[in-house]
Design an enzyme around this catalytic site. Structure first.
Site, PDB file in Angstrom:
ATOM      1  N   ASP A 139     100.323 -16.465 152.581  1.00  0.00           N
ATOM      2  CA  ASP A 139      99.440 -16.888 151.497  1.00  0.00           C
ATOM      3  C   ASP A 139      98.196 -15.987 151.491  1.00  0.00           C
ATOM      4  OD1 ASP A 139      98.973 -19.273 149.486  1.00  0.00           O
ATOM      5  OD2 ASP A 139      97.136 -19.218 150.680  1.00  0.00           O
ATOM      6  N   TYR A 183      89.107 -17.384 146.518  1.00  0.00           N
ATOM      7  CA  TYR A 183      89.488 -17.229 145.116  1.00  0.00           C
ATOM      8  C   TYR A 183      88.302 -16.687 144.302  1.00  0.00           C
ATOM      9  CZ  TYR A 183      93.481 -20.153 146.399  1.00  0.00           C
ATOM     10  OH  TYR A 183      94.617 -20.655 147.002  1.00  0.00           O
ATOM     11  N   HIS A 191     106.772 -22.950 149.452  1.00  0.00           N
ATOM     12  CA  HIS A 191     105.656 -22.052 149.768  1.00  0.00           C
ATOM     13  C   HIS A 191     105.276 -22.018 151.248  1.00  0.00           C
ATOM     14  CE1 HIS A 191     102.053 -19.720 149.010  1.00  0.00           C
ATOM     15  NE2 HIS A 191     101.296 -20.643 149.579  1.00  0.00           N
TER      16      HIS A 191
END
Length: 298
Positions: A101, A212, A277
């Site tokens: 990730d 982010y 994921h």
């Protein structure tokens, strides 16, 4: 789990918590969001038994590692700088690098900036992202949204939400509108959920979300590396139910010559069936075997 050692190291202006186990060549594990060193618990136990020194930090902003408040302090240069400082502090010249990730994105950047410190790379879920100045993500008010949901329930929602379908979060109700799974995922225990929840209750989600928010700043700062190839031996693994695998263009890139062009020493691409994921926790034994089979060649 009680064998795992926990220490704090001063690096790059912050205090970083690391979990470690074993002796031998070093494997450095980089976690994603919303995760911690704990995401690699299975791999630490497995690969240390094969004669490796396994180190899994809480990355900047997570768990028991410091969390500077400004999003501008979460660029890939800060994160890679933390890790290089960690290796210097521990007297480690080179490592096998494993990421998942956001940890995978930081691992690609680590190899881009400091290939001299990496023997080989195994990355999970997120392929190499070519620099694209047109990508401009928008910071949100996610912490307020997260705060409306009890943290253990939020962790259950987040861990179950990253399947093949894109997640649409209703703006008027936020994460409260996401369905809480009726039963825990097979790979996740209440003990696991409570560990994650306890750390995020202490630290909050701002640090993790700042990765982010620093996304477009990363693109601006990495201009000097535009078009540069990743020059370390690499293996990439993704689940066929991973939301990332199903994002527009990702599957095509992974299976095209473009991936190999960007990473010329990409030696293996594995698509695992029936896995979403959080692949290193969903299929821990298989992932540990994939890592070991690759790095033992070097």
């Amino acid at each position: 789990m009680e064998k795992i050692e926990h220490t704090t190291v001063a690096t790059n202006g912050i205090n970083m918590h690391i979990a470690s186990l074993g002796t031998g060549p070093v494997i450095l594990f980089l976690h994603g969001f919303p995760e911690l060193w704990y995401s690699w618990r299975h791999q630490l136990l497995s690969l240390s038994s094969h004669g490796y020194r396994c180190i899994a930090p809480d990355l900047r902003g997570f768990g028991d590692t410091d969390a500077p408040p400004s999003a501008a302090s979460y660029t890939s240069f800060h994160i890679v700088g933390d890790l290089v400082g960690l290796l210097d502090h521990l007297g480690i010249d080179q490592v096998f690098l494993v990421g998942h990730d956001w940890g995978a994105m930081m691992a690609w950047n680590f190899c881009l900036f400091r290939p001299d410190r990496v023997k080989a790379l195994v990355n999970l879920s997120v392929p190499y992202l070519r620099r694209n100045p047109a990508m401009k993500p928008e910071p949100g008010e996610a912490e307020k949204d997260f705060a409306c949901v009890d943290t253990p329930i939020l962790m259950k929602k987040l861990f179950s939400a990253f399947g093949p379908e894109l997640v649409f979060i209703p703006k008027d109700v936020g994460f409260r509108g996401l369905k809480t799974p009726d039963t825990l995922l097979s790979w996740l225990s209440e003990e696991d959920v409570n560990y994650y929840a306890s750390k995020f209750n202490q630290k909050g989600f701002t640090g993790g979300l700042n990765y982010y928010r620093a996304f477009d700043l990363n693109w601006e700062l990495t201009a000097p590396w535009n078009g540069l190839q990743i020059k370390v031996p690499a293996k990439f693994i993704v689940g066929d139910l991973d939301i990332v695998y199903h994002m527009p263009g990702t599957k095509e890139y992974i299976h095209s010559s473009a991936f190999k062009k960007d990473v010329p020493d990409l030696q293996d691409v594995v698509v695992m069936e029936g896995v979403a994921h959080f692949i290193n926790q969903e299929k821990p034994e298989e992932i540990s075997t994939h890592i070991y089979d690759f790095i033992k060649k070097f």
